[in-house]
Design a protein around this motif. Structure first.
Motif, mmCIF file in Angstrom:
data_model
loop_
_atom_site.group_PDB
_atom_site.id
_atom_site.type_symbol
_atom_site.label_atom_id
_atom_site.label_comp_id
_atom_site.label_asym_id
_atom_site.label_seq_id
_atom_site.Cartn_x
_atom_site.Cartn_y
_atom_site.Cartn_z
ATOM 1 N N PRO A 173 0.808 -1.217 0.000
ATOM 2 C CA PRO A 173 0.000 0.000 0.000
ATOM 3 C C PRO A 173 0.843 1.270 0.000
ATOM 4 O O PRO A 173 1.820 1.391 0.735
ATOM 5 C CB PRO A 173 -0.810 -0.120 1.302
ATOM 6 N N LEU A 174 0.438 2.217 -0.810
ATOM 7 C CA LEU A 174 1.076 3.530 -0.878
ATOM 8 C C LEU A 174 0.099 4.539 -0.283
ATOM 9 O O LEU A 174 -0.969 4.775 -0.829
ATOM 10 C CB LEU A 174 1.405 3.873 -2.331
ATOM 11 N N GLN A 175 0.482 5.129 0.856
ATOM 12 C CA GLN A 175 -0.459 5.925 1.635
ATOM 13 C C GLN A 175 0.101 7.306 1.963
ATOM 14 O O GLN A 175 1.287 7.575 1.761
ATOM 15 C CB GLN A 175 -0.788 5.178 2.930
ATOM 16 N N GLU A 176 -0.782 8.132 2.479
ATOM 17 C CA GLU A 176 -0.333 9.432 2.989
ATOM 18 C C GLU A 176 0.701 9.188 4.086
ATOM 19 O O GLU A 176 0.530 8.308 4.936
ATOM 20 C CB GLU A 176 -1.512 10.207 3.589
ATOM 21 N N LEU A 177 1.782 9.966 4.073
ATOM 22 C CA LEU A 177 2.856 9.750 5.039
ATOM 23 C C LEU A 177 2.523 10.438 6.358
ATOM 24 O O LEU A 177 2.553 11.662 6.455
ATOM 25 C CB LEU A 177 4.174 10.277 4.478
ATOM 26 N N LYS A 178 2.205 9.618 7.356
ATOM 27 C CA LYS A 178 1.883 10.150 8.683
ATOM 28 C C LYS A 178 3.058 10.016 9.647
ATOM 29 O O LYS A 178 3.059 10.618 10.702
ATOM 30 C CB LYS A 178 0.661 9.433 9.245
ATOM 31 N N GLN A 179 4.034 9.170 9.258
ATOM 32 C CA GLN A 179 5.209 8.977 10.111
ATOM 33 C C GLN A 179 6.448 8.945 9.234
ATOM 34 O O GLN A 179 6.568 8.125 8.339
ATOM 35 C CB GLN A 179 5.093 7.675 10.905
ATOM 36 N N LYS A 180 7.372 9.859 9.493
ATOM 37 C CA LYS A 180 8.617 9.886 8.747
ATOM 38 C C LYS A 180 9.625 8.921 9.389
ATOM 39 O O LYS A 180 9.561 8.630 10.581
ATOM 40 C CB LYS A 180 9.194 11.302 8.722
ATOM 41 N N GLY A 181 10.541 8.437 8.570
ATOM 42 C CA GLY A 181 11.585 7.562 9.084
ATOM 43 C C GLY A 181 11.189 6.101 9.165
ATOM 44 O O GLY A 181 11.965 5.279 9.643
#
Length: 347
Positions: free
Chosen positions: A101-109
């Motif tokens: 799944p390619l999703q909105e980035l809610k957590q970096k790293g």
């Protein structure tokens, strides 16, 4: 199995076509790791002809990612410790491309961000510090094996050149679940504890079938089954245990080995002709591993006699079916049973 942004769930969903040998070679070459602002170290390669070339990413990530949000990549994924101990390998555990799944980035790293750097057809090697995946403030301790592995987690991803949508991804789930269950069973069967359990179960079953009472029931049932075959003009073969079988349509595929998962269409009746169960009621074949005690002993033995694609009749004496206990109101105690079966698939 459902889609999630959590790294562990992504791990279970990843797969694809490109081998990890290529990724390992890329990891050893191709220069130093680049680094995102969030701390992910990475090398990304794009396929050019029959070889791979390093692809650089800008400091703000891949600007084309916004066009892929909500879709799914297909690709293999493997996680290892910094010392190459394999934590997960989806090629081994699933063996087919599955949606990532390619999703909105809610957590970096985290792995979500790593995947956002990949375009269809890319391969990537990513290095995470364990502290970036397991935050100290979360109260979750770092597992000792990760500490021993250098507090590093490596993620290898090899994608196909295809993006799919939510509907296509959901359509893949039944087959993915089937394969995942088969892989889990295979791992379970390989454990010493499971082998010991099966040996004990087999010994107990052999002892129970050898009692004078059960042997007398075998003789009684055999007379009943022979009379049934005569009245119904059936020509059947008999196994050493007392099961009768007749192949109505020979299959051309392999016979299932112990532990392999099979799919079987069936109808089960008393010798009176009363049906007590069938796969038609469920709307699909029944799946189970051969020889693991998950079905009646007569099925474990009888289905293993058939080639994939075969249709057959099984006549099973009651001690190898439901014995003196019967099964609810439909199968009385000490009932020999008839099954018409079709071995649809062998995993």
């Amino acid at each position: 199995m459902r889609f999630s942004s959590r790294p562990a769930r992504q791990l279970a969903l990843a797969a694809g076509l490109l081998g990890f040998a290529t990724l390992t070679a890329c990891n050893k070459g191709g220069g130093d790791f680049a680094k995102t602002k969030s701390g992910i170290e990475y090398k990304i390669f794009k396929k050019v002809g029959n070889s791979y070339e390093r692809r650089e990413i800008g400091p703000d990530g891949d600007p084309t990612y916004k066009d892929r949000i909500g879709k799914f990549l297909l690709g293999h994924m493997r996680y290892t410790t910094g010392k190459d101990s394999v934590l997960q390998n989806t090629r081994r555990d699933v063996g087919m491309p599955v949606p990532l799944p390619l999703q909105e980035l809610k957590q970096k790293g985290a792995p979500d961000e790593a995947l956002s750097l990949l375009q269809p057809g890319d391969s990537g090697v990513f290095r995470f510090q364990v502290d970036s995946l397991i935050k100290p403030k979360s109260g979750q301790p770092v597992p000792p094996f990760l500490k021993r592995g250098g507090n590093v987690v490596m993620m290898y991803v090899a994608t196909t050149g295809k993006l799919i949508d939510q509907a296509e991804a959901q359509a893949m789930q039944p087959e993915l679940q089937k394969r995942a269950m088969a892989a889990q069973m295979k791992q379970r069967m390989a454990s010493p504890e499971f082998k010991k359990q099966m040996e004990e179960q087999k010994a107990a079953q052999t002892k129970a079938l050898a009692t004078p009472e059960v042997q007398a029931q075998f003789k009684k049932d055999d007379a009943v089954l022979q009379d049934y075959m005569k009245k119904n003009n059936l020509t059947m073969q008999k196994t050493a245990s007392g099961i009768y079988y007749q192949v109505l349509k020979p299959g051309t595929g392999p016979k299932p080995a112990n532990g392999q998962t099979v799919s079987v269409n069936y109808s089960g009746t008393l010798l009176s002709g009363k049906e007590f169960d069938s796969s038609a009621k469920a709307g699909r074949p029944i799946d189970f591993p051969i020889g693991q005690g998950q079905v009646i002993p007569g099925w474990d033995e009888g289905i293993a006699l058939l080639n994939k694609g075969s249709r057959a009749i099984l006549l099973i004496p009651s001690p190898l079916a439901y014995g003196t206990r019967g099964a609810g109101a439909d199968i009385p105690a000490d009932s020999p049973l008839k099954f018409e079966v079709e071995l649809v698939d062998v995993q």
